[in-house]
Enzyme design. Structure first.
Site, PDB file in Angstrom:
ATOM      1  NE  ARG A 164      -7.795  33.035 -63.607  1.00  0.00           N
ATOM      2  CZ  ARG A 164      -7.513  33.983 -62.488  1.00  0.00           C
ATOM      3  NH1 ARG A 164      -8.675  34.324 -61.982  1.00  0.00           N
ATOM      4  NH2 ARG A 164      -6.507  35.022 -62.777  1.00  0.00           N
ATOM      5  CD  GLU A 220       4.091  43.614 -59.705  1.00  0.00           C
ATOM      6  OE1 GLU A 220       3.271  44.328 -59.471  1.00  0.00           O
ATOM      7  OE2 GLU A 220       4.077  42.713 -60.863  1.00  0.00           O
TER       8      GLU A 220
END
Length: 183
Positions: free
Chosen positions: A71, A108
């Site tokens: 994107r 993460e």
């Protein structure tokens, strides 16, 4: 219009958030997804968003705009065109032809890897990195590190949307311009 030559250009005041759809629990429960497709399909809002991004990064006078897959390409392409710069792509493994340079980085919940073509940047070229969304900052900082690895001078970064509560800006060691922010 070459935005770098029009420093007095001021895009019309409009709340771009009204063109971004929020989708709860996508792609997984607990995530609120900000869907930019509703902004992209409105010609006026998209042009204003692009102009605001160009106006925000023009002061860095980049030679190249680097878009982060996928994107980030959507914002980087018209920005590079408006600013009269070239554009390069930061991609996932196996997506670029020829020799590539890569970097692994931690997320993460695991690891990821990004690539650029070996000859994408000449040492010393000034680069601004673009992504659609700044969340935790891991991918953007990895992109900065990757481009530095080949000698680029990273003069700034920009995101269409910044999620301030995730504090990604704190991980980024270059100036950052955000067009739209959410707390």
């Amino acid at each position: 219009m070459n935005v770098t030559q029009h420093s007095d250009f001021n895009p019309p005041e409009i709340d771009l958030k009204q063109y971004i759809r929020s989708i709860p629990d996508y792609p997984k429960p607990g995530i609120l997804f900000y869907d930019i497709s509703t902004l992209l399909r409105n010609a006026d809002a998209w042009q204003i968003a692009t102009a605001r991004m160009a106006h925000g990064v023009a002061k860095w006078q980049p030679d190249l705009i680097a878009g982060i897959e996928s994107r980030g390409f959507v914002s980087a392409s018209p920005l590079a065109s408006a600013m009269g710069c070239g554009m390069i792509m930061i991609r996932k493994p196996g997506k670029l032809p020829g020799k590539t340079i890569s970097i692994n980085y931690d997320l993460e919940y695991g690891q990821n890897c990004i690539h650029i073509q070996e000859d994408a940047v000449k040492p010393g070229q000034k680069v601004v990195i673009i992504d659609d969304l700044l969340a935790t900052g891991g991918t953007l900082q990895a992109s900065i590190n990757l481009l530095r690895k080949v000698g680029a001078e990273i003069v700034g970064a920009a995101a269409l949307i910044e999620l301030k509560s995730l504090k990604g800006r704190e991980k980024i060691d270059v100036p950052l311009h955000s067009v739209i922010t959410y707390e």
